[in-house]
Structure formats: C-alpha cells, structure tokens
Scaffold this active site. Structure first.
Site, PDB file in Angstrom:
ATOM      1  N   GLY A  40     -15.398  39.143  36.374  1.00  0.00           N
ATOM      2  CA  GLY A  40     -14.014  38.603  35.920  1.00  0.00           C
ATOM      3  C   GLY A  40     -14.035  37.211  35.616  1.00  0.00           C
ATOM      4  O   GLY A  40     -14.690  36.571  35.983  1.00  0.00           O
ATOM      5  N   GLN A  41     -13.267  36.661  34.706  1.00  0.00           N
ATOM      6  CA  GLN A  41     -13.220  35.362  34.185  1.00  0.00           C
ATOM      7  C   GLN A  41     -12.737  34.491  35.394  1.00  0.00           C
ATOM      8  O   GLN A  41     -11.994  34.882  36.350  1.00  0.00           O
ATOM      9  CB  GLN A  41     -11.957  35.294  33.054  1.00  0.00           C
ATOM     10  CG  GLN A  41     -12.614  35.572  31.840  1.00  0.00           C
ATOM     11  CD  GLN A  41     -11.347  35.469  30.718  1.00  0.00           C
ATOM     12  OE1 GLN A  41     -10.834  36.414  30.320  1.00  0.00           O
ATOM     13  NE2 GLN A  41     -11.334  34.163  30.150  1.00  0.00           N
ATOM     14  N   THR A  42     -12.929  32.979  35.152  1.00  0.00           N
ATOM     15  CA  THR A  42     -12.811  32.173  36.065  1.00  0.00           C
ATOM     16  C   THR A  42     -11.160  31.994  36.203  1.00  0.00           C
ATOM     17  O   THR A  42     -10.372  32.197  35.283  1.00  0.00           O
ATOM     18  CB  THR A  42     -13.407  30.790  35.773  1.00  0.00           C
ATOM     19  OG1 THR A  42     -14.689  30.781  35.563  1.00  0.00           O
ATOM     20  CG2 THR A  42     -12.725  29.828  36.581  1.00  0.00           C
ATOM     21  N   GLY A  43     -10.677  32.065  37.326  1.00  0.00           N
ATOM     22  CA  GLY A  43      -9.251  32.102  37.617  1.00  0.00           C
ATOM     23  C   GLY A  43      -8.563  33.519  37.455  1.00  0.00           C
ATOM     24  O   GLY A  43      -7.151  33.595  37.858  1.00  0.00           O
ATOM     25  N   SER A  44      -9.340  34.554  37.412  1.00  0.00           N
ATOM     26  CA  SER A  44      -8.872  35.857  37.632  1.00  0.00           C
ATOM     27  C   SER A  44      -8.477  36.385  38.801  1.00  0.00           C
ATOM     28  O   SER A  44      -7.636  37.519  39.332  1.00  0.00           O
ATOM     29  CB  SER A  44      -9.770  36.924  36.751  1.00  0.00           C
ATOM     30  OG  SER A  44     -11.052  36.720  37.603  1.00  0.00           O
ATOM     31  N   GLY A  45      -8.718  35.538  39.936  1.00  0.00           N
ATOM     32  CA  GLY A  45      -8.421  35.866  41.188  1.00  0.00           C
ATOM     33  C   GLY A  45      -9.437  36.439  42.212  1.00  0.00           C
ATOM     34  O   GLY A  45      -9.177  36.999  43.115  1.00  0.00           O
ATOM     35  N   LYS A  46     -10.606  36.163  41.773  1.00  0.00           N
ATOM     36  CA  LYS A  46     -11.683  37.029  42.467  1.00  0.00           C
ATOM     37  C   LYS A  46     -12.078  36.279  43.819  1.00  0.00           C
ATOM     38  O   LYS A  46     -12.082  37.036  44.967  1.00  0.00           O
ATOM     39  CB  LYS A  46     -12.972  36.887  41.787  1.00  0.00           C
ATOM     40  CG  LYS A  46     -13.212  37.397  40.515  1.00  0.00           C
ATOM     41  CD  LYS A  46     -14.394  37.268  39.643  1.00  0.00           C
ATOM     42  CE  LYS A  46     -14.882  35.754  39.196  1.00  0.00           C
ATOM     43  NZ  LYS A  46     -14.242  35.192  38.606  1.00  0.00           N
ATOM     44  N   SER A  47     -11.923  34.979  43.970  1.00  0.00           N
ATOM     45  CA  SER A  47     -12.128  34.410  45.273  1.00  0.00           C
ATOM     46  C   SER A  47     -11.076  34.512  46.225  1.00  0.00           C
ATOM     47  O   SER A  47     -11.064  34.732  47.310  1.00  0.00           O
ATOM     48  CB  SER A  47     -12.463  32.713  45.132  1.00  0.00           C
ATOM     49  OG  SER A  47     -13.739  32.609  44.741  1.00  0.00           O
ATOM     50  N   GLU A 171     -19.978  33.929  44.198  1.00  0.00           N
ATOM     51  CA  GLU A 171     -20.796  33.412  43.488  1.00  0.00           C
ATOM     52  C   GLU A 171     -22.125  33.012  43.993  1.00  0.00           C
ATOM     53  O   GLU A 171     -22.471  31.799  43.808  1.00  0.00           O
ATOM     54  CB  GLU A 171     -20.404  32.329  42.607  1.00  0.00           C
ATOM     55  CG  GLU A 171     -19.038  32.865  41.905  1.00  0.00           C
ATOM     56  CD  GLU A 171     -18.367  32.036  40.593  1.00  0.00           C
ATOM     57  OE1 GLU A 171     -19.256  31.330  40.188  1.00  0.00           O
ATOM     58  OE2 GLU A 171     -17.416  32.292  40.507  1.00  0.00           O
TER      59      GLU A 171
HETATM   60  N1  ADP Z   1      -5.191  27.122  47.296  1.00  0.00           N
HETATM   61  C1  ADP Z   1      -4.655  27.455  46.194  1.00  0.00           C
HETATM   62  N2  ADP Z   1      -3.468  27.144  46.054  1.00  0.00           N
HETATM   63  C2  ADP Z   1      -2.888  27.449  44.656  1.00  0.00           C
HETATM   64  N3  ADP Z   1      -3.356  28.175  43.501  1.00  0.00           N
HETATM   65  C3  ADP Z   1      -4.747  28.486  44.010  1.00  0.00           C
HETATM   66  C4  ADP Z   1      -5.306  27.930  45.030  1.00  0.00           C
HETATM   67  N4  ADP Z   1      -6.482  28.533  45.050  1.00  0.00           N
HETATM   68  C5  ADP Z   1      -6.638  29.353  43.835  1.00  0.00           C
HETATM   69  N5  ADP Z   1      -5.499  29.059  43.147  1.00  0.00           N
HETATM   70  C6  ADP Z   1      -5.222  29.579  41.691  1.00  0.00           C
HETATM   71  O1  ADP Z   1      -5.269  31.159  41.833  1.00  0.00           O
HETATM   72  C7  ADP Z   1      -5.863  31.533  40.739  1.00  0.00           C
HETATM   73  C8  ADP Z   1      -6.987  32.610  40.873  1.00  0.00           C
HETATM   74  O2  ADP Z   1      -8.132  31.692  41.370  1.00  0.00           O
HETATM   75  P1  ADP Z   1      -9.291  32.123  41.990  1.00  0.00           P
HETATM   76  O3  ADP Z   1      -8.852  33.227  43.102  1.00  0.00           O
HETATM   77  O4  ADP Z   1     -10.340  30.983  42.700  1.00  0.00           O
HETATM   78  O5  ADP Z   1     -10.073  32.864  40.822  1.00  0.00           O
HETATM   79  P2  ADP Z   1     -11.530  33.241  40.396  1.00  0.00           P
HETATM   80  O6  ADP Z   1     -12.621  33.098  41.704  1.00  0.00           O
HETATM   81  O7  ADP Z   1     -11.765  34.413  39.756  1.00  0.00           O
HETATM   82  O8  ADP Z   1     -12.063  32.132  39.583  1.00  0.00           O
HETATM   83  C9  ADP Z   1      -6.320  30.243  39.968  1.00  0.00           C
HETATM   84  O9  ADP Z   1      -5.244  30.260  38.931  1.00  0.00           O
HETATM   85  C10 ADP Z   1      -6.277  29.390  40.726  1.00  0.00           C
HETATM   86  O10 ADP Z   1      -5.738  27.980  40.039  1.00  0.00           O
HETATM   87 MG    MG Z   2     -13.928  31.833  42.466  1.00  0.00          MG
END
Ligand code: ADP
Ligand code: MG
Length: 285
Positions: A40-47, A171
């Site tokens: 999924g795209q960056t920022g989609s919530g994977k991490s 990743e």
């Molecule tokens: N510690 C945090 N506090 C606030 N927002 C966060 C934090 N970590 C990630 N985000 C936000 O949560 C959303 C999903 O992030 P993330 O799970 O890292 O996505 P991905 O891994 O798919 O790129 C993004 O909009 C990111 O900016």
């Molecule tokens: Mg990530």
C-alpha cells in the site's frame, strides 16, 4: 501462531485534541506458518498496523487475537512480555532499533530480556547473526559503525535471537542491493520452513509474488484486499492504477507489449512465465 484482527481502530493521541484516526475497522486473518505481505502507499497505515501485533501499539477499539492472547485497549503492559517474546519485529528504520555497544550485545538483548542465561543468549545471538549473514569480524564492533544494510541485518538478528514464532519485517528490502534482496527472500523461505508465521511490508511486487502466501492491501487505513498474490495480480489494470500499486515486472512488461500490439493470452506474473508465453504465443519469423 495465527493472528486475527477484529474491527481494529487506532488513533495516535487517542483521547486528546490532537487525536489522529489512522486505522479504520481493520479485520484480517493470518494463518500459522503463512507468509503475508502487506502493501500500500506510503502513509496508508502499514507500519501502524504491524506494531499492533506485538502490542507496541494497542487498538483504540476492536481486538487482536494471537493464538490464545488477546490484545485490546485495556490490555496491561505487564502481560505483554509473553507476547513480545513470541513476536520479533524488524522496524522500518533499523538504526533506531540498535542501542548496545557491540553488535553481539545488541542481538543478545532479547534472549537475556526473556530469561536466557548469558551463555544461552550468546549462543542464540551467534546463531541469529550467522543466519542473517553478519560475519564474525563485525560482532564486537559498534552497530552504529555499520552500513545501512549491515544495520538492517543486525536488527533482523535481534528480532530472531529470542526464537519468536512470529517474525515481522517492515520494508526489509529497502536499501538492499540485488544480492541482499535475494538473501532476504531466502531468509523468509527459511523462516517459513521452520514453521514461523512471517509478515513483511513491501513495495516490491516481485518479492510478494516470490514468497507470499497472501497479500493484504492497505489504503488510507483500510484493508481493501486480502487474497493470494495470484488472485490479486490478476485484478483489472484500472484497480492497480486507483491503488497506485505496481504489477510485478513481468506483468508490467506484458502491458508494454500489449501497448505495442503484442497480445498474450494471460498476464504473466514471473519473468519465466512471460518468456514461456512469448515463446508459445508470439510469432517468430
Ligand atoms: N507517531 C505518530 N504520531 C502521529 N501520527 C503518526 C505517527 N506515526 C505515523 N503517523 C501517521 O499515521 C499515518 C500512517 O503512517 P504509517 O503507519 O507509518 O504508514 P505506512 O507505513 O503505510 O507508510 C501517516 O499519516 C503518518 O503520518
Ligand atoms: Mg511504514
């Protein structure tokens, strides 16, 4: 270990005025011993999603079931130890994960933390370092002197040294050269052969096709697909455009051929399959 998410919602800063709702009704299943790719795209919530699997983050609502362990908003920190012993995570930015004076001490931390003796921890750390290909000259160096790729391997060894049943990698291929990527895919297959449940986040669809039993696609904090790579990569091209997802290389090449008037009877997912189709279906003068 099997993993189930049931209507998991998550907000960073829940209960504050800065609350940001990130995961929305995430429901998914991962069977024991299965390899799951999350794309999924960056920022989609994977991490954010994977950090729920060892309780680093707790759902704001909904629940996560990992074998007989249940994680909800009210789960106490104290009982998370058992879960963490069973779930090893390699983070997206491994340099943030390293902390000890030497590589070996860093990798010994998890087994020591979970009750191994020093001798047992050393043995486990050495095995894990060997498994991920960190040569013994590096074991007494500072992890911070290493290259990005080596740091990632050390972080990987740190996640494996407590012999977890579930291995999560955020990743893991980022920044690896082709040889490192091939070794990573071998490692995933090795872990699977050992009966471990593996979850990895990837932007490389060729890696997904090579090792994953199922794919979970995230978009804006929602799970928009959960199915086999074969089924997923046979969806309409327009779906991939909407999701801003790539096809595996072979599929991309087949699309290029199609634009140039060369039509194949189906979409190949590997280069071998592509070569095979071209051989059978394209006229050679
Ligand atoms: N510690 C945090 N506090 C606030 N927002 C966060 C934090 N970590 C990630 N985000 C936000 O949560 C959303 C999903 O992030 P993330 O799970 O890292 O996505 P991905 O891994 O798919 O790129 C993004 O909009 C990111 O900016
Ligand atoms: Mg990530």
């Amino acid at each position: 270990m099997a993993i189930t998410f049931e209507k998991v919602n998550f907000s960073y800063g829940a209960g504050t005025t800065l609350a940001r709702s990130i995961l929305h009704d995430v429901t998914l299943q991962i069977a024991t011993g299965q390899v799951t790719a999350i794309v999924g795209q960056t920022g989609s919530g994977k991490s954010t999603l994977i950090q729920h699997i060892n309780g680093l983050l707790k759902p704001t609502s909904g629940r996560i079931i990992i074998d007989d362990f249940q994680l909800t908003a009210s789960t106490k920190e104290k009982i998370l130890v058992q879960l963490r012993k069973n779930v090893g995570i390699v983070f997206q930015f491994p340099e943030n994960q390293l902390f000890a004076n030497t590589v070996l001490e860093d990798v010994m931390y998890a087994p020591l933390n979970f009750g191994a003796t020093k001798a047992e921890a050393k043995l486990a750390a050495e095995q894990a370092l060997k498994r991920v290909g960190v040569s013994s000259e590096l074991w007494y160096r500072s992890p911070f002197e290493l290259s990005g790729g080596q740091m990632r391997r050390v972080a990987m060894a740190g996640a494996l040294s407590s012999n977890p049943n579930v291995v999560i990698m955020d990743e893991p291929a980022a920044g690896l050269d082709p040889k490192g990527q091939a070794e990573l895919l071998n490692l995933v297959q090795e872990l699977k052969a050992l009966g471990k449940t593996v979850v990895f986040i990837s932007h490389q669809m060729d890696h997904v096709i090579a090792v994953a039993d199922q794919v979970i696609v995230m978009q804006n904090g929602h799970v928009v697909a959960q199915e086999s790579p074969k089924k997923l990569f046979n969806r309409d091209l327009s779906w991939f455009e909407t999701m801003k997802l790539d096809l595996p290389k072979a599929g991309q090449l087949a699309e290029k051929l199609r634009k140039n008037g060369v039509f194949l009877s189906r979409r190949p997912l590997t280069l071998i399959e592509l070569a095979d189709l071209i051989n059978k279906e394209v006229d050679h003068e």
